[in-house]
Scaffold this motif. Structure first.
Motif, PDB file in Angstrom:
ATOM      1  N   ALA A 119      10.573 -56.382-100.605  1.00 38.64           N
ATOM      2  CA  ALA A 119      11.991 -56.252-100.277  1.00 38.64           C
ATOM      3  C   ALA A 119      12.581 -57.600 -99.866  1.00 38.64           C
ATOM      4  O   ALA A 119      13.702 -57.952-100.262  1.00 38.64           O
ATOM      5  CB  ALA A 119      12.172 -55.220 -99.167  1.00 38.64           C
ATOM      6  N   ALA A 120      11.821 -58.360 -99.067  1.00 34.53           N
ATOM      7  CA  ALA A 120      12.290 -59.693 -98.683  1.00 34.53           C
ATOM      8  C   ALA A 120      12.425 -60.596 -99.898  1.00 34.53           C
ATOM      9  O   ALA A 120      13.380 -61.388-100.012  1.00 34.53           O
ATOM     10  CB  ALA A 120      11.331 -60.295 -97.662  1.00 34.53           C
ATOM     11  N   ALA A 141      15.785 -53.638 -99.661  1.00 36.11           N
ATOM     12  CA  ALA A 141      16.424 -54.955 -99.607  1.00 36.11           C
ATOM     13  C   ALA A 141      17.940 -54.842 -99.506  1.00 36.11           C
ATOM     14  O   ALA A 141      18.593 -55.679 -98.874  1.00 36.11           O
ATOM     15  CB  ALA A 141      16.042 -55.767-100.847  1.00 36.11           C
ATOM     16  N   ARG A 142      18.519 -53.790-100.100  1.00 34.55           N
ATOM     17  CA  ARG A 142      19.972 -53.626-100.098  1.00 34.55           C
ATOM     18  C   ARG A 142      20.470 -52.716 -98.986  1.00 34.55           C
ATOM     19  O   ARG A 142      21.652 -52.387 -98.940  1.00 34.55           O
ATOM     20  CB  ARG A 142      20.415 -53.071-101.456  1.00 34.55           C
ATOM     21  CG  ARG A 142      20.135 -54.035-102.601  1.00 34.55           C
ATOM     22  CD  ARG A 142      20.472 -53.427-103.937  1.00 34.55           C
ATOM     23  NE  ARG A 142      20.201 -54.365-105.022  1.00 34.55           N
ATOM     24  CZ  ARG A 142      20.315 -54.066-106.318  1.00 34.55           C
ATOM     25  NH1 ARG A 142      20.699 -52.842-106.671  1.00 34.55           N
ATOM     26  NH2 ARG A 142      20.049 -54.969-107.234  1.00 34.55           N
ATOM     27  N   VAL A 185      13.046 -59.575-102.947  1.00 37.11           N
ATOM     28  CA  VAL A 185      14.214 -59.117-103.697  1.00 37.11           C
ATOM     29  C   VAL A 185      15.486 -59.707-103.107  1.00 37.11           C
ATOM     30  O   VAL A 185      16.399 -60.121-103.839  1.00 37.11           O
ATOM     31  CB  VAL A 185      14.267 -57.573-103.700  1.00 37.11           C
ATOM     32  CG1 VAL A 185      15.622 -57.087-104.226  1.00 37.11           C
ATOM     33  CG2 VAL A 185      13.157 -57.001-104.551  1.00 37.11           C
ATOM     34  N   LYS A 186      15.587 -59.764-101.787  1.00 29.66           N
ATOM     35  CA  LYS A 186      16.751 -60.362-101.138  1.00 29.66           C
ATOM     36  C   LYS A 186      16.936 -61.816-101.560  1.00 29.66           C
ATOM     37  O   LYS A 186      18.038 -62.269-101.889  1.00 29.66           O
ATOM     38  CB  LYS A 186      16.612 -60.275 -99.624  1.00 29.66           C
ATOM     39  CG  LYS A 186      17.044 -58.958 -99.016  1.00 29.66           C
ATOM     40  CD  LYS A 186      17.032 -59.047 -97.502  1.00 29.66           C
ATOM     41  CE  LYS A 186      17.544 -57.760 -96.884  1.00 29.66           C
ATOM     42  NZ  LYS A 186      17.574 -57.831 -95.403  1.00 29.66           N
ATOM     43  N   GLU A 221       7.523 -54.260 -97.681  1.00 28.89           N
ATOM     44  CA  GLU A 221       8.439 -55.101 -96.909  1.00 28.89           C
ATOM     45  C   GLU A 221       8.479 -56.523 -97.461  1.00 28.89           C
ATOM     46  O   GLU A 221       9.548 -57.146 -97.513  1.00 28.89           O
ATOM     47  CB  GLU A 221       8.002 -55.098 -95.449  1.00 28.89           C
ATOM     48  CG  GLU A 221       8.106 -53.736 -94.781  1.00 28.89           C
ATOM     49  CD  GLU A 221       7.571 -53.731 -93.365  1.00 28.89           C
ATOM     50  OE1 GLU A 221       7.077 -54.796 -92.931  1.00 28.89           O
ATOM     51  OE2 GLU A 221       7.649 -52.685 -92.689  1.00 28.89           O
TER      52      GLU A 221
END
Length: 322
Positions: free
Chosen positions: A123-124, A101-102, A126-127, A120
């Motif tokens: 991660a999205a 995410a970062r 987390v964003k 994935e």
């Protein structure tokens, strides 16, 4: 980085509030027929503290605990295929999701297609959570800073005891520092007691106190005969006493002669200059000198002796086979 920038902006804003409050208190002091209770600087400090302290606390809390909050929220929404992993694999998955995410480098773990899709998606998520958390922290800090500025400026009156208000903030800060120091000490002691209890569950006390070999690295290799490790503390005690003896042989004469010189022979000017320096050096923990020697003096000695050895090997001693 965002938290650091927000803190800089908050410092600038609180400085502006300080000067505005101080100027307003000065105007009131000049126009009042009765003496003002607190100095203009106390009013400025009172308004600045109310502006900066609550907002900075929010920013620091989010900066310290924001990652844990994000990780907990993401972990609570993991799909079943990830929940079926053991704790270590699930932690690696979470770290990879945060790194992805970062835009940071993730581990080299190869996931199955369904786990990769979950990675994935996490991660999205987390964003999104990170953006919302930063937005919340900035909004809360801005609201608290504005409210504190309005509160501090509205309290500026000739009879208001601004100095006592600033002193209460300072007392609270000192109390927080002292409580933090106490809890840190308690935590260190509790950690040492807990780890010692776990250690002595695996290693008998008499083997530790009277053992003649110290080789804890051998306990890392379970396929070797010495997999139980060697945890005898006699070599540690002997090394400590040897280092202490060498240090005393060097430090005792130097310290004694320095004390005799300062008390009997040094001029008042020299004594007034050298004595405070020695007191400052004596107040530095010895572990600091140890780290300095290990990181600076040790490498210098090693490089010097290596250079001397290289010159001897390539010099006249080379013909003698040395």
């Amino acid at each position: 980085m965002l938290t650091f920038v927000a803190l800089l902006v908050l410092m600038a804003f609180s400085g502006a509030v300080y000067w505005a409050a101080r100027r307003r208190a000065g105007v009131i002091a000049r126009g009042s027929s009765t003496p003002i209770n607190s100095r203009p600087g106390h009013h400025g400090a009172y308004a600045a503290v109310w502006t900066a302290a609550p907002a900075a606390l929010v920013l620091l809390l989010v900066g310290f605990f924001g990652d844990r909050v994000e990780e907990s929220l993401v972990e609570a929404r993991l799909p079943a295929v990830v929940r079926a992993m053991d704790a270590a694999e699930r932690q690696i998955f979470l770290d990879d999701a945060i790194s992805l995410a970062r835009g940071q480098a993730r581990s080299e773990t190869l996931y199955a297609p369904e786990v990769q899709a979950a990675l994935e998606a996490s991660a999205a998520e987390v964003k999104v959570l990170e953006g919302r958390l930063h937005l919340f922290s900035l909004a809360a800090a801005a609201a608290l800073a504005l409210a504190g500025a309005v509160w501090g400026l509205s309290r500026i009156q000739a009879a208001f005891r601004a100095r006592e208000g600033v002193e209460r903030w300072i007392k609270g800060l000192l109390l927080a520092c002292s409580v933090t120091a106490v809890f840190t000490t308690v935590g260190i002691v509790a950690s040492l007691v807990w780890e010692s209890w776990r250690f002595f569950q695996a290693v008998p006390l008499q083997a530790f106190l009277f053992g003649l070999e110290w080789d804890p690295q051998s306990a890392m290799y379970a396929d070797q005969v010495v997999s139980e490790g060697a945890f005898g503390a006699i070599p540690l005690f002997a090394g400590t006493f040897l280092i202490m003896l060498i240090a005393m042989l060097v430090a005792a004469p130097v310290g004694l002669f320095a004390a005799i010189y300062l008390s009997e022979y040094a001029s008042p000017r020299t004594r007034g200059l050298v004595k405070p320096l020695l007191e400052v050096l004596a107040g530095v923990p010895t572990v600091v000198y140890g780290f300095f020697a290990a990181l600076t003096v040790g490498p210098l000695f090693r490089a010097g002796f290596n250079a001397i050895g290289a010159q001897l090997v390539g010099g006249p001693f080379n013909d003698l086979g040395l």
